[in-house]
Design an enzyme around this catalytic site. Structure first.
Site, PDB file in Angstrom:
ATOM      1  N   GLY A 241       0.841  -1.202   0.000  1.00 31.16           N
ATOM      2  CA  GLY A 241       0.000   0.000   0.000  1.00 31.16           C
ATOM      3  C   GLY A 241       0.868   1.241   0.000  1.00 31.16           C
ATOM      4  O   GLY A 241       2.087   1.162  -0.175  1.00 31.16           O
ATOM      5  N   LYS A 242       0.184   2.364   0.239  1.00 31.03           N
ATOM      6  CA  LYS A 242       0.859   3.660   0.163  1.00 31.03           C
ATOM      7  C   LYS A 242       2.108   3.751   1.026  1.00 31.03           C
ATOM      8  O   LYS A 242       3.099   4.355   0.639  1.00 31.03           O
ATOM      9  CB  LYS A 242      -0.111   4.751   0.624  1.00 31.03           C
ATOM     10  CG  LYS A 242      -0.986   5.277  -0.471  1.00 31.03           C
ATOM     11  CD  LYS A 242      -1.634   6.586   0.000  1.00 31.03           C
ATOM     12  CE  LYS A 242      -2.885   6.835  -0.799  1.00 31.03           C
ATOM     13  NZ  LYS A 242      -4.117   6.694  -0.044  1.00 31.03           N
ATOM     14  N   ARG A 243       2.028   3.167   2.225  1.00 27.84           N
ATOM     15  CA  ARG A 243       3.152   3.316   3.157  1.00 27.84           C
ATOM     16  C   ARG A 243       4.461   2.748   2.606  1.00 27.84           C
ATOM     17  O   ARG A 243       5.529   3.061   3.087  1.00 27.84           O
ATOM     18  CB  ARG A 243       2.822   2.652   4.500  1.00 27.84           C
ATOM     19  CG  ARG A 243       2.870   1.139   4.470  1.00 27.84           C
ATOM     20  CD  ARG A 243       2.727   0.546   5.853  1.00 27.84           C
ATOM     21  NE  ARG A 243       1.351   0.457   6.302  1.00 27.84           N
ATOM     22  CZ  ARG A 243       0.491  -0.471   5.887  1.00 27.84           C
ATOM     23  NH1 ARG A 243       0.846  -1.378   5.021  1.00 27.84           N
ATOM     24  NH2 ARG A 243      -0.740  -0.502   6.335  1.00 27.84           N
TER      25      ARG A 243
END
Ligand code: GLU
Length: 306
Positions: A241-243
């Site tokens: 994901g984004k992280r």
């Protein structure tokens, strides 16, 4: 008409990330390698979760990756996707059929009430403890409608083999108290209407499969075959994901990364022997589901496409 009919069914709630693109690629290869049909369907009935413009952006990313589809309504001269928010009458009819068949009951429980009785492993939905099965516990409240799961259907997954029985059991909501049809109901109505022979999707949806099998049968049909693609996780073991850095296809495009580089990485992450840059259509011929990786793949995005 060919026998194999597959589909890809994104929810327009964000952007296409590497994980979504990877599942879309497998679904596309599965259909293309069998001269089958590939149907695109946008799942947008949960209106508050829909991000304006996301549908167009997602479809554009998929086309850019070379993942085209075959069927859908004509939208301004181009082949559009099927859009669930335009198909509500079908869900209504199926809902009425299930209700008339005695498969549903009104439920007035709140999430909090259910959570206080039923415990669930982290991140999973609690199994409904059946409080309203014999009649709503709070008749004064607006009711949702639950499907009675009287058994726990098992299935053989194309990638994972036999499912564990009991997985995903428990009565589940097909229509919320605010009238919105659930994902489970809409998916099954559409997979039936579109005559899908095999569902390919991420294995985060594995626990939905027994529910969907039960719905197929209650609506009077046999379910399709199922293939759940293992997810991609970051170095920390969490779903990509984004992280983990820029995993959105749109960001990679903006950075000048070529579609062929992304497809090459996706193919290799699936265990396919492919060069690091390759067009999606060049993967069709050698595609063999037996060689697909059955493992969760760890990706360090920070060093990808550098
Ligand atoms: N719309 C669902 C999602 O994006 C996928 C539905 C499915 O493939 O059955 O998570």
């Amino acid at each position: 008409m060919s026998f194999y009919r597959g589909r890809f069914a994104p929810s327009p709630t964000g952007r296409v990330h590497l994980g979504t693109a990877r599942t879309a690629l497998v679904a596309w290869l599965r259909a293309r390698s069998q001269q089958g049909a590939y149907v695109m369907r946008v799942e947008d009935i949960d209106a508050p979760r829909v991000v304006p413009g996301a549908m167009e952006a997602m479809l554009d990313d998929l086309r850019w990756l070379g993942l085209d589809w075959d069927e859908g309504p004509d939208v301004g001269g181009a082949l559009g996707p099927y859009v669930q928010s335009l198909r509500l009458a079908r869900y209504e009819a199926a809902f009425e059929q299930l209700r008339a068949g005695g498969h549903l009951y009104p439920c007035t429980c709140t999430r909090k009430e259910i959570a206080s009785i039923a415990s669930a492993p982290h991140g999973e939905e609690a199994i409904y403890p059946g409080l309203c099965r014999e009649g709503p516990t709070h008749p004064e409240r607006a009711s949702a409608w639950r499907f009675r799961m009287d058994d726990a259907p098992t299935f053989v997954d194309v990638v994972r083999g036999a499912s564990r029985s009991g997985m995903g059991a428990g009565d589940f909501v097909v229509r919320r108290a605010d009238g919105v049809f659930s994902y489970q109901l809409a998916v099954v109505v559409d997979d039936r209407a579109m005559e899908i022979t095999e569902v390919v999707r991420g294995d985060d949806l594995l626990s939905s499969t027994p529910r969907q099998i039960a719905l197929h049968r209650a609506l009077g049909g046999e379910p399709p075959a199922w293939m759940h693609v293992p997810l991609v996780v970051g170095p920390d073991g969490e779903r990509l994901g984004k992280r983990h850095g820029s995993t959105a296809i749109a960001e990679l495009r903006a950075r000048g990364v070529r579609a062929e580089s992304i497809v090459g990485w996706l193919a290799r992450s699936l265990g396919m022997s492919a060069p690091s840059t390759i067009a999606a259509r060049e993967l069709i011929e050698g595609f063999d589901v037996a060689t697909l990786s059955r493992e969760v793949v760890v990706a360090d995005v920070a060093t990808l496409f550098a």
